[in-house]
Write an enzyme that holds these catalytic residues in place. Structure first.
Site, PDB file in Angstrom:
ATOM      1  N   TYR A   3      -5.024   3.881   8.001  1.00 21.38           N
ATOM      2  CA  TYR A   3      -6.391   3.349   8.014  1.00 21.38           C
ATOM      3  C   TYR A   3      -7.075   3.569   9.370  1.00 21.38           C
ATOM      4  O   TYR A   3      -7.009   4.652   9.925  1.00 21.38           O
ATOM      5  CB  TYR A   3      -6.378   1.847   7.639  1.00 21.38           C
ATOM      6  CG  TYR A   3      -5.522   1.564   6.451  1.00 21.38           C
ATOM      7  CD1 TYR A   3      -5.899   2.028   5.194  1.00 21.38           C
ATOM      8  CD2 TYR A   3      -4.326   0.880   6.565  1.00 21.38           C
ATOM      9  CE1 TYR A   3      -5.115   1.796   4.090  1.00 21.38           C
ATOM     10  CE2 TYR A   3      -3.532   0.637   5.470  1.00 21.38           C
ATOM     11  CZ  TYR A   3      -3.931   1.106   4.235  1.00 21.38           C
ATOM     12  OH  TYR A   3      -3.144   0.886   3.161  1.00 21.38           O
ATOM     13  N   TYR A   7      -3.062  -1.727 -10.468  1.00 16.63           N
ATOM     14  CA  TYR A   7      -2.969  -1.515  -9.010  1.00 16.63           C
ATOM     15  C   TYR A   7      -2.071  -2.580  -8.373  1.00 16.63           C
ATOM     16  O   TYR A   7      -1.193  -2.260  -7.550  1.00 16.63           O
ATOM     17  CB  TYR A   7      -4.391  -1.551  -8.433  1.00 16.63           C
ATOM     18  CG  TYR A   7      -4.471  -1.715  -6.938  1.00 16.63           C
ATOM     19  CD1 TYR A   7      -4.183  -0.667  -6.069  1.00 16.63           C
ATOM     20  CD2 TYR A   7      -4.852  -2.948  -6.380  1.00 16.63           C
ATOM     21  CE1 TYR A   7      -4.259  -0.837  -4.693  1.00 16.63           C
ATOM     22  CE2 TYR A   7      -4.931  -3.121  -5.000  1.00 16.63           C
ATOM     23  CZ  TYR A   7      -4.628  -2.065  -4.160  1.00 16.63           C
ATOM     24  OH  TYR A   7      -4.702  -2.229  -2.799  1.00 16.63           O
ATOM     25  N   LYS A  29       0.320   3.273  -2.993  1.00 14.65           N
ATOM     26  CA  LYS A  29      -0.872   4.116  -3.193  1.00 14.65           C
ATOM     27  C   LYS A  29      -0.494   5.597  -3.151  1.00 14.65           C
ATOM     28  O   LYS A  29      -1.132   6.422  -3.799  1.00 14.65           O
ATOM     29  CB  LYS A  29      -1.902   3.809  -2.099  1.00 14.65           C
ATOM     30  CG  LYS A  29      -2.481   2.385  -2.177  1.00 14.65           C
ATOM     31  CD  LYS A  29      -3.257   2.050  -0.913  1.00 14.65           C
ATOM     32  CE  LYS A  29      -3.928   0.677  -0.996  1.00 14.65           C
ATOM     33  NZ  LYS A  29      -4.558   0.286   0.284  1.00 14.65           N
ATOM     34  N   VAL A  54       1.020  -3.955   3.664  1.00 13.79           N
ATOM     35  CA  VAL A  54       0.963  -5.300   4.259  1.00 13.79           C
ATOM     36  C   VAL A  54       2.211  -6.137   3.970  1.00 13.79           C
ATOM     37  O   VAL A  54       2.331  -7.253   4.460  1.00 13.79           O
ATOM     38  CB  VAL A  54      -0.307  -6.100   3.848  1.00 13.79           C
ATOM     39  CG1 VAL A  54      -1.552  -5.501   4.478  1.00 13.79           C
ATOM     40  CG2 VAL A  54      -0.430  -6.231   2.348  1.00 13.79           C
ATOM     41  N   SER A  75       0.799  -1.238   0.000  1.00 14.18           N
ATOM     42  CA  SER A  75       0.000   0.000   0.000  1.00 14.18           C
ATOM     43  C   SER A  75       0.827   1.281   0.000  1.00 14.18           C
ATOM     44  O   SER A  75       0.268   2.360  -0.207  1.00 14.18           O
ATOM     45  CB  SER A  75      -0.945   0.020   1.203  1.00 14.18           C
ATOM     46  OG  SER A  75      -2.009  -0.858   0.983  1.00 14.18           O
TER      47      SER A  75
HETATM   48  O1  DON Z   1      -4.858  -4.763  -2.178  1.00 11.87           O
HETATM   49  C1  DON Z   1      -4.357  -5.235  -1.152  1.00 11.87           C
HETATM   50  O2  DON Z   1      -5.028  -5.744  -0.262  1.00 11.87           O
HETATM   51  C2  DON Z   1      -2.853  -5.169  -1.016  1.00 11.87           C
HETATM   52  N1  DON Z   1      -2.242  -5.258  -2.311  1.00 11.87           N
HETATM   53  C3  DON Z   1      -2.421  -3.898  -0.360  1.00 11.87           C
HETATM   54  C4  DON Z   1      -3.015  -3.710   1.027  1.00 11.87           C
HETATM   55  C5  DON Z   1      -2.113  -3.012   1.973  1.00 11.87           C
HETATM   56  O3  DON Z   1      -0.917  -2.977   1.840  1.00 11.87           O
HETATM   57  C6  DON Z   1      -2.756  -2.449   3.206  1.00 11.87           C
HETATM   58  N2  DON Z   1      -1.801  -1.798   4.068  1.00 11.87           N
HETATM   59  N3  DON Z   1      -1.479  -1.999   5.192  1.00 11.87           N
END
Ligand code: DON
Length: 313
Positions: free
Chosen positions: A248, A196, A73, A266, A70
């Site tokens: 978040y 994405y 993003k 993550v 993330s």
């Molecule tokens: O789309 C997802 O769920 C993952 N590629 C990214 C989520 C993420 O990194 C949330 N952050 N803590």
């Protein structure tokens, strides 16, 4: 600090933080909803910082590449802010903390397909949709931007991670289709998801990430080459969004404990910005229930304490 902090003192502090992170190993769980991430050796820790003069310090596995997830993003939003009029972005995605899990679908239905902010998954997918519809070869540009900002031409996508995410795309696809049903997402869902997921699958080290985000500590100027990435106003705005929404439904706790704009992923990475001073990246794969690195968060607390930085007073 850091004017009063010599390179030796800084390095000693980072070494100490890396050493103390050992006591946090074993707590938390690696992200296993993306099978390729579940294979990462969990008990690793890296840290790096890049000051506004472009000097880099690191400790532990600060050079080991990890999946930025993330954190990407933010890089995608930067591309949108650089190239598109404000109203093209902010009429389709909000700027408020969600108070919900990063991949929650509940709020999106209640709020008729308009994501709360660009950092929850729905918002990041929406920003990706905007980019896909406006910019040719956006995937290539995402990688180029990461390479340029971190002055590392070898940065690449981990295609195994991107594939693994595509193979387990159901929840993100659900978010995207719901936004499409409300007429907010315009493109082809699979194309948006592929793009994405590739951003999330960028493989970068703490040193790369700290370098890439240093412009946010430096009024939008990349300290390595002097180029303007964002205007000072846009930089302030992006830092505000990172402070309020970057972690978040744990953003409030992060502001309480660390007190800096930040963004987690993550893959176990967290980047934090000390405006006017430096960018910091920590990485350790085991996550808490909010999807944020356990050892990374503690290390940031210790580092901020050791540096004595407190932009919020
Ligand atoms: O789309 C997802 O769920 C993952 N590629 C990214 C989520 C993420 O990194 C949330 N952050 N803590």
């Amino acid at each position: 600090m850091p004017e009063t902090c010599s390179p030796e003192v800084l390095q000693t502090l980072l070494d100490r933080v890396a050493q103390e992170a050992r006591q946090d190993m074993g707590e938390g769980k690696v992200a296993d909803y993306i099978p390729a991430l579940a294979q990462v050796e969990p008990d690793q820790f890296g840290i790096a910082l890049c000051d506004v003069e472009g000097r880099v310090f690191q400790a532990g596995a600060g050079d080991t590449p990890f999946s930025i997830q993330s954190i990407s993003k933010v890089l995608n939003l930067v591309i949108a802010m650089q190239r598109l009029p404000e109203e093209d972005i902010w009429t389709r995605v909000g700027r408020e903390p969600s108070g919900q899990a990063f991949n929650s679908i509940v709020q999106l239905e209640v709020e008729r397909g308009v994501p709360r902010n660009p950092f929850i998954n729905a918002g990041a997918l929406l920003v990706t949709d905007i980019l896909v519809s406006r910019i040719m070869s956006i995937q290539y540009l995402m990688r180029e931007q990461a390479r340029r900002l971190s002055a590392n031409p070898t940065i690449n996508f981990d295609t195994r991670v991107a594939r693994s995410e595509m193979d387990h795309k159901a929840r993100n696809a659900a978010l995207a289709y719901l936004m499409k049903a409300y007429g907010n997402l315009h493109g082809e869902v699979d194309e948006v998801l592929e793009t994405y997921f590739h951003g999330c699958a960028l493989s970068m080290s703490c040193v790369d990430v700290a370098r890439a985000f240093a412009f946010l500590a430096h009024r939008g100027i990349n300290p390595h080459d002097g180029s303007e990435v964002l205007s000072p106003q846009q930089t302030r705005q992006l830092n505000a969004l990172l402070l309020t929404c970057g972690l978040y439904d744990a953003a409030g706790d992060f502001a309480w404990r660390v007190g800096l704009p930040g963004k987690s992923g993550v893959g176990g990475g967290i980047v934090a910005i000390v405006p006017g001073r430096m960018s910091i990246c920590v990485w350790s794969p085991r996550l808490d229930s909010y999807g944020n690195s356990v050892a990374g968060l503690r290390a940031l607390e210790r580092l901020v304490d050791g540096l004595g930085v407190a932009p919020l007073g």
